[in-house]
Write an enzyme that holds these catalytic residues in place. Structure first.
Site, mmCIF file in Angstrom:
data_model
loop_
_atom_site.group_PDB
_atom_site.id
_atom_site.type_symbol
_atom_site.label_atom_id
_atom_site.label_comp_id
_atom_site.label_asym_id
_atom_site.label_seq_id
_atom_site.Cartn_x
_atom_site.Cartn_y
_atom_site.Cartn_z
ATOM 1 N N HIS A 77 -52.440 -6.700 41.482
ATOM 2 C CA HIS A 77 -52.222 -5.711 42.799
ATOM 3 C C HIS A 77 -52.212 -4.485 42.354
ATOM 4 O O HIS A 77 -51.605 -3.611 43.166
ATOM 5 C CB HIS A 77 -50.841 -5.978 43.278
ATOM 6 C CG HIS A 77 -50.718 -7.436 44.140
ATOM 7 N ND1 HIS A 77 -49.616 -7.903 44.763
ATOM 8 C CD2 HIS A 77 -51.788 -8.355 44.590
ATOM 9 C CE1 HIS A 77 -49.983 -9.265 45.354
ATOM 10 N NE2 HIS A 77 -51.166 -9.419 45.017
ATOM 11 N N THR B 255 -36.585 -7.627 39.114
ATOM 12 C CA THR B 255 -35.269 -7.269 39.677
ATOM 13 C C THR B 255 -34.197 -7.271 38.636
ATOM 14 O O THR B 255 -33.275 -6.333 38.862
ATOM 15 C CB THR B 255 -34.882 -8.454 40.728
ATOM 16 O OG1 THR B 255 -34.701 -9.714 40.081
ATOM 17 C CG2 THR B 255 -35.749 -8.414 41.908
ATOM 18 N N CYS C 72 -62.725 9.662 47.521
ATOM 19 C CA CYS C 72 -63.625 9.958 46.454
ATOM 20 C C CYS C 72 -63.510 9.032 45.184
ATOM 21 O O CYS C 72 -64.322 8.844 44.415
ATOM 22 C CB CYS C 72 -63.915 11.234 46.197
ATOM 23 S SG CYS C 72 -62.976 12.213 45.125
ATOM 24 N N VAL D 202 -46.672 -4.212 40.182
ATOM 25 C CA VAL D 202 -47.298 -2.745 39.886
ATOM 26 C C VAL D 202 -46.397 -1.882 39.052
ATOM 27 O O VAL D 202 -46.805 -0.854 38.855
ATOM 28 C CB VAL D 202 -47.621 -2.345 41.327
ATOM 29 C CG1 VAL D 202 -48.560 -3.111 42.210
ATOM 30 C CG2 VAL D 202 -46.469 -1.818 42.001
ATOM 31 N N PHE E 161 -39.389 -7.916 47.307
ATOM 32 C CA PHE E 161 -39.601 -7.570 48.708
ATOM 33 C C PHE E 161 -39.190 -8.360 49.619
ATOM 34 O O PHE E 161 -38.669 -7.891 50.675
ATOM 35 C CB PHE E 161 -41.401 -7.585 48.663
ATOM 36 C CG PHE E 161 -42.110 -6.689 47.865
ATOM 37 C CD1 PHE E 161 -42.337 -5.460 48.347
ATOM 38 C CD2 PHE E 161 -42.196 -6.809 46.712
ATOM 39 C CE1 PHE E 161 -42.761 -4.450 47.665
ATOM 40 C CE2 PHE E 161 -42.703 -5.916 45.670
ATOM 41 C CZ PHE E 161 -43.151 -4.678 46.368
#
Length: 242
Positions: free
Chosen positions: A121, A30, A132, A105, A37
């Site tokens: 994550h 942050t 695929c 992430v 979140f």
């Protein structure tokens, strides 16, 4: 900022560590301008994550799924690591910090120069076909281009309804079991199974977070404050200047 005595105690523990493991969450990013979140200003304040960041959303409401991740990806283009990220890189270089187990992430640990990073994550910096698994470029995702097989593209993140990637998780378990100190930064400790990691060792644990998590009694010390400010203050107490 937290009581100077607590900062000094944390500095002493970290300075003497040789196998410290970091468990990091959104609160570490942050200070670089990345939304977290679960805070009052975070992504999930007005959005149910299962409606936008899940396998079900990808498969049944791709427009909503794509809009959410495209917004996050575009935001990250202006984001760089902050001083706290660089403190962590310095500790790795000095042989103090052995491994970073991150829920983030955004790739900021690596951008700051950290080498031993386990992305539990996944990463929003890489993309693949959901059907695929073929790799794709960011622009393919942003332009909503389908894969050659016809499948929809997605970031390489762990969505609600998916398991963690096996190899990073196994490596994180091994690192925690060898740790002589566990540093937890910027996580509410609400998301399983990563919230279990800090407690899989008898070694001392330090928690740095802007808000209480309810787990403070499980830590040797709790530093309530912003990640960057806390890390810089600890580094200064260790007698190491920028």
């Amino acid at each position: 900022m937290e009581n100077p005595k607590v900062i000094q105690q944390a500095a002493s523990l970290i300075k003497n560590a040789r196998q410290m493991v970091l468990v990091s969450g959104a609160g570490l990013s942050t200070d670089s301008g990345v939304k977290d979140f679960r805070s009052s200003s975070g992504w999930w304040r007005n959005i149910d994550p299962r409606t936008v960041a899940s396998v079900d959303a990808l498969e049944s409401d791709y427009d909503l799924f794509h809009e959410f991740y495209a917004t996050r990806i575009k935001q990250l283009k202006t984001v760089v690591p902050h001083r706290g990220h660089h403190v962590l890189t310095d500790w790795e270089n000095r042989g103090i910090l052995s491994c970073i187990c991150t829920q983030n992430v955004d790739g900021l640990h690596q951008a700051a120069g950290s080498r031993h990073v386990l992305e539990l994550h996944g990463t929003i910096r890489k993309f693949r076909c959901h059907v695929c698994g073929a790799p794709h470029e960011e622009d393919d995702f942003l332009q909503k281009r389908p894969c050659a097989c016809g499948g929809r593209l997605r970031p390489n993140v762990v969505l609600f309804g998916e398991m963690l990637p096996d190899e990073p998780w196994r490596n994180a378990l091994a690192a925690i079991r060898k740790a002589d100190l566990v540093l937890v930064i910027g996580t509410s400790l609400q998301v399983a199974p990563v919230n279990q990691l800090p407690f899989l060792t008898e070694s001392p644990r330090i928690l740095i977070n802007a808000e209480e998590t309810g787990c403070e009694d499980e830590f040797a010390m709790f530093i309530r404050g912003r990640a960057m400010d806390s890390l810089v203050a600890i580094r200064e107490r260790m007698g190491v200047a920028d």
